[in-house]
Design a protein around this motif. Structure first.
Motif, PDB file in Angstrom:
ATOM      1  N   VAL A 122       0.841  -1.197   0.000  1.00  9.85           N
ATOM      2  CA  VAL A 122       0.000   0.000   0.000  1.00  9.85           C
ATOM      3  C   VAL A 122       0.885   1.260   0.000  1.00  9.85           C
ATOM      4  O   VAL A 122       1.702   1.444   0.900  1.00  9.85           O
ATOM      5  CB  VAL A 122      -0.951  -0.016   1.222  1.00  9.85           C
ATOM      6  CG1 VAL A 122      -1.692   1.308   1.344  1.00  9.85           C
ATOM      7  CG2 VAL A 122      -1.947  -1.166   1.099  1.00  9.85           C
ATOM      8  N   GLY A 150      -5.185   3.714  -3.457  1.00 10.36           N
ATOM      9  CA  GLY A 150      -6.451   3.746  -2.738  1.00 10.36           C
ATOM     10  C   GLY A 150      -6.430   4.688  -1.546  1.00 10.36           C
ATOM     11  O   GLY A 150      -5.369   5.206  -1.155  1.00 10.36           O
ATOM     12  N   ASP A 151      -7.593   4.875  -0.948  1.00  7.18           N
ATOM     13  CA  ASP A 151      -7.715   5.714   0.248  1.00  7.18           C
ATOM     14  C   ASP A 151      -6.867   5.161   1.398  1.00  7.18           C
ATOM     15  O   ASP A 151      -6.458   5.911   2.281  1.00  7.18           O
ATOM     16  CB  ASP A 151      -9.187   5.812   0.689  1.00  7.18           C
ATOM     17  CG  ASP A 151      -9.865   4.452   0.698  1.00  7.18           C
ATOM     18  OD1 ASP A 151     -10.111   3.920  -0.396  1.00  7.18           O
ATOM     19  OD2 ASP A 151     -10.117   3.931   1.801  1.00  7.18           O
ATOM     20  N   GLY A 152      -6.578   3.843   1.353  1.00  5.90           N
ATOM     21  CA  GLY A 152      -5.758   3.241   2.398  1.00  5.90           C
ATOM     22  C   GLY A 152      -4.345   3.811   2.427  1.00  5.90           C
ATOM     23  O   GLY A 152      -3.648   3.690   3.443  1.00  5.90           O
ATOM     24  N   GLN A 156      -0.173   7.288   4.558  1.00  8.04           N
ATOM     25  CA  GLN A 156       1.167   6.717   4.485  1.00  8.04           C
ATOM     26  C   GLN A 156       2.180   7.850   4.317  1.00  8.04           C
ATOM     27  O   GLN A 156       1.992   8.748   3.476  1.00  8.04           O
ATOM     28  CB  GLN A 156       1.300   5.762   3.286  1.00  8.04           C
ATOM     29  CG  GLN A 156       0.468   4.499   3.380  1.00  8.04           C
ATOM     30  CD  GLN A 156       1.017   3.512   4.394  1.00  8.04           C
ATOM     31  OE1 GLN A 156       0.888   3.733   5.597  1.00  8.04           O
ATOM     32  NE2 GLN A 156       1.619   2.453   3.943  1.00  8.04           N
ATOM     33  N   GLY A 183     -10.381   0.689   3.388  1.00 11.47           N
ATOM     34  CA  GLY A 183      -9.092   0.015   3.309  1.00 11.47           C
ATOM     35  C   GLY A 183      -9.330  -1.310   4.026  1.00 11.47           C
ATOM     36  O   GLY A 183      -9.530  -1.314   5.243  1.00 11.47           O
ATOM     37  N   HIS A 249     -13.185  -6.711  -0.124  1.00 10.66           N
ATOM     38  CA  HIS A 249     -11.767  -6.433  -0.394  1.00 10.66           C
ATOM     39  C   HIS A 249     -11.225  -7.427  -1.434  1.00 10.66           C
ATOM     40  O   HIS A 249     -10.642  -7.033  -2.433  1.00 10.66           O
ATOM     41  CB  HIS A 249     -10.960  -6.508   0.897  1.00 10.66           C
ATOM     42  CG  HIS A 249      -9.506  -6.342   0.655  1.00 10.66           C
ATOM     43  ND1 HIS A 249      -8.950  -5.125   0.296  1.00 10.66           N
ATOM     44  CD2 HIS A 249      -8.481  -7.243   0.646  1.00 10.66           C
ATOM     45  CE1 HIS A 249      -7.645  -5.291   0.089  1.00 10.66           C
ATOM     46  NE2 HIS A 249      -7.347  -6.554   0.296  1.00 10.66           N
TER      47      HIS A 249
HETATM   48  C1  LIG Z   1       2.203  -1.276   3.633  1.00  6.02           C
HETATM   49  C2  LIG Z   1       1.069  -2.267   3.641  1.00  6.02           C
HETATM   50  N1  LIG Z   1       0.289  -2.355   4.742  1.00  6.02           N
HETATM   51  C3  LIG Z   1      -0.753  -3.221   4.761  1.00  6.02           C
HETATM   52  C4  LIG Z   1      -1.013  -4.026   3.674  1.00  6.02           C
HETATM   53  C5  LIG Z   1      -2.208  -4.990   3.688  1.00  6.02           C
HETATM   54  N2  LIG Z   1      -3.232  -4.445   2.807  1.00  6.02           N
HETATM   55  C6  LIG Z   1      -3.402  -4.906   1.546  1.00  6.02           C
HETATM   56  S1  LIG Z   1      -4.602  -4.090   0.724  1.00  6.02           S
HETATM   57  C7  LIG Z   1      -4.950  -3.134   2.066  1.00  6.02           C
HETATM   58  C8  LIG Z   1      -6.041  -2.108   2.005  1.00  6.02           C
HETATM   59  C9  LIG Z   1      -5.761  -1.057   1.031  1.00  6.02           C
HETATM   60  O1  LIG Z   1      -6.859  -0.189   0.936  1.00  6.02           O
HETATM   61  P1  LIG Z   1      -6.892   0.915  -0.172  1.00  6.02           P
HETATM   62  O2  LIG Z   1      -5.552   1.526  -0.311  1.00  6.02           O
HETATM   63  O3  LIG Z   1      -8.015   1.816   0.156  1.00  6.02           O
HETATM   64  O4  LIG Z   1      -7.180   0.110  -1.518  1.00  6.02           O
HETATM   65  P2  LIG Z   1      -8.476  -0.749  -1.881  1.00  6.02           P
HETATM   66  O5  LIG Z   1      -8.189  -2.149  -1.439  1.00  6.02           O
HETATM   67  O6  LIG Z   1      -9.631  -0.171  -1.172  1.00  6.02           O
HETATM   68  O7  LIG Z   1      -8.602  -0.629  -3.353  1.00  6.02           O
HETATM   69  C10 LIG Z   1      -4.121  -3.438   3.120  1.00  6.02           C
HETATM   70  C11 LIG Z   1      -4.159  -2.761   4.437  1.00  6.02           C
HETATM   71  C12 LIG Z   1      -0.167  -3.911   2.560  1.00  6.02           C
HETATM   72  N3  LIG Z   1      -0.363  -4.627   1.451  1.00  6.02           N
HETATM   73  N4  LIG Z   1       0.846  -3.007   2.551  1.00  6.02           N
END
Ligand SMILES: Cc1ncc(C[n+]2csc(CCOP(=O)(O)OP(=O)(O)O)c2C)c(N)n1
Ligand SMILES: [Mg+2]
Length: 331
Positions: A122, A150-152, A156, A183, A249
């Protein structure tokens, strides 16, 4: 493809609709193949519901522009012209895939399209797109480099380091947020103390905008404006597109963390069906044209599944091929 008063042309409207339909058909088919156990690997992230964001920004980009995506990137690559047969084969883990079956769903890429890679970390793709922007500026190209995430990734640290550097060096980078509200199982409101993300970017010196990510013409129009700004050497931009992922997800996640009412409310604003209604009502396209488009993408995707099914799995001897570079360029 806009006329002088900013109205999207009929040709572009057709392209935007066809692009969204192709993405939807592909994603639904991939989801089905995943349920049948035919896709490689255990995880599959679908972008059903997010088509207007992918098509709007993807079609506003042009040849020579670079991009990277997060782990939910099938739709974005299709919007940039990715071939659905090679994509499907990659997701099946077959040799005719974009990465000879070694990347799978989360790592489909082809530099020939300016695609510098999909990234499962992410926020991990953001500095790569920053580097792409640096290269474009260094080489004097009138192009832009787009990081889709993504919003996740909005909290960062790497995003803010990258925005600072892009603004400091006036690099042609677009930070494009596909804000699907979650996320994994965490709603954006539970992850961010403050939701004024455009202000955050503006504080760093970027030109920022927020858009209804269910309205493809709105997304295309603002993306076109921001990309034009960067290509002309005016520095980086930030665009947050508000949308929703219809599935969980991963394809098999039943989304226990959100309500059925919320899902129904977003689905009622479906970017494809609402656009069809608008185009038909305004006489740009007829019901029979829409049906033809639906049939065309259905045949295209059925052929992609067929192609992927027939493609062989990579031979054992290829296990280490394409994993390491032959030479580091040093002696
Ligand atoms: C640095 C990191 N932390 C945690 C994860 C685990 N992880 C995979 S996808 C995700 C959610 C990401 O959400 P978002 O960026 O909003 O994307 P979306 O899945 O909603 O498209 C997480 C926390 C990861 N891959 N990388
Ligand atoms: Mg998200």
């Amino acid at each position: 493809m806009t006329n002088t008063n900013g109205v999207v042309s009929a040709a572009l409207q057709g392209t935007l609709l066809a692009t969204m339909l192709r993405i939807r058909e592909f994603e639904e088919a991939v989801g089905e193949m995943n349920l049948r156990g035919l896709t490689a690997g255990s995880m599959l992230h679908l972008s059903v519901g997010e088509e207007a964001t992918a098509a709007g920004i993807g079609r506003a980009m042009r040849e020579g522009d670079l991009f990277t995506t997060h782990h939910r990137g099938h739709g974005i690559f299709i919007a940039r012209g990715g071939d659905v047969g090679h994509m499907m084969a990659e997701i099946f883990g077959k040799v005719d895939g974009y990465c000879r079956g070694k990347g799978g769903s989360m790592h489909i890429a082809d530099i020939a399209f300016g695609h510098m890679g999909a990234n499962a970390i992410v926020g991990g793709n953001i500095p790569i797109s920053l580097g792409g922007g640096f290269a474009l500026a260094y080489l004097g190209k009138s192009n832009a480099s787009v990081a889709f995430f993504g919003d996740g990734a909005l909290n960062q640290g790497i995003l803010y380091e990258s925005m600072n550097m892009a603004a400091l060096w006036k690099l042609p980078v677009m930070f494009a947020v596909v804000n699907n509200q979650y996320g994994m199982g965490t709603h954006i409101k539970r992850a961010s103390a403050c939701l004024r993300f455009v202000e955050r970017a503006e504080t760093f010196g970027l030109r920022g905008a927020e858009v209804d990510g269910m309205d493809v013409e709105k997304v295309w129009t603002i993306a076109d404006e921001l990309l034009t700004h960067s290509r002309a050497g005016n520095g980086p931009t930030f665009l947050i597109s508000n949308t929703y992922r219809y599935y969980g997800h991963g394809r098999k996640d039943p989304s226990p963390y959100r309500t059925k009412e919320e899902e129904a409310e977003w689905r009622s604003r479906d970017p494809i069906e609402s656009y069809i209604k608008k185009l038909v009502a305004s006489g740009v396209i007829g019901e029979s044209d829409v049906q033809k488009l639906r049939n065309d993408v259905a045949s295209e995707v059925a052929a992609a599944v067929e192609y992927a099914t027939r493609s062989p799995t990579p031979p054992r001897e290829e296990l280490y091929a394409d994993v390491y570079a032959d030479s580091w360029g040093a002696t």
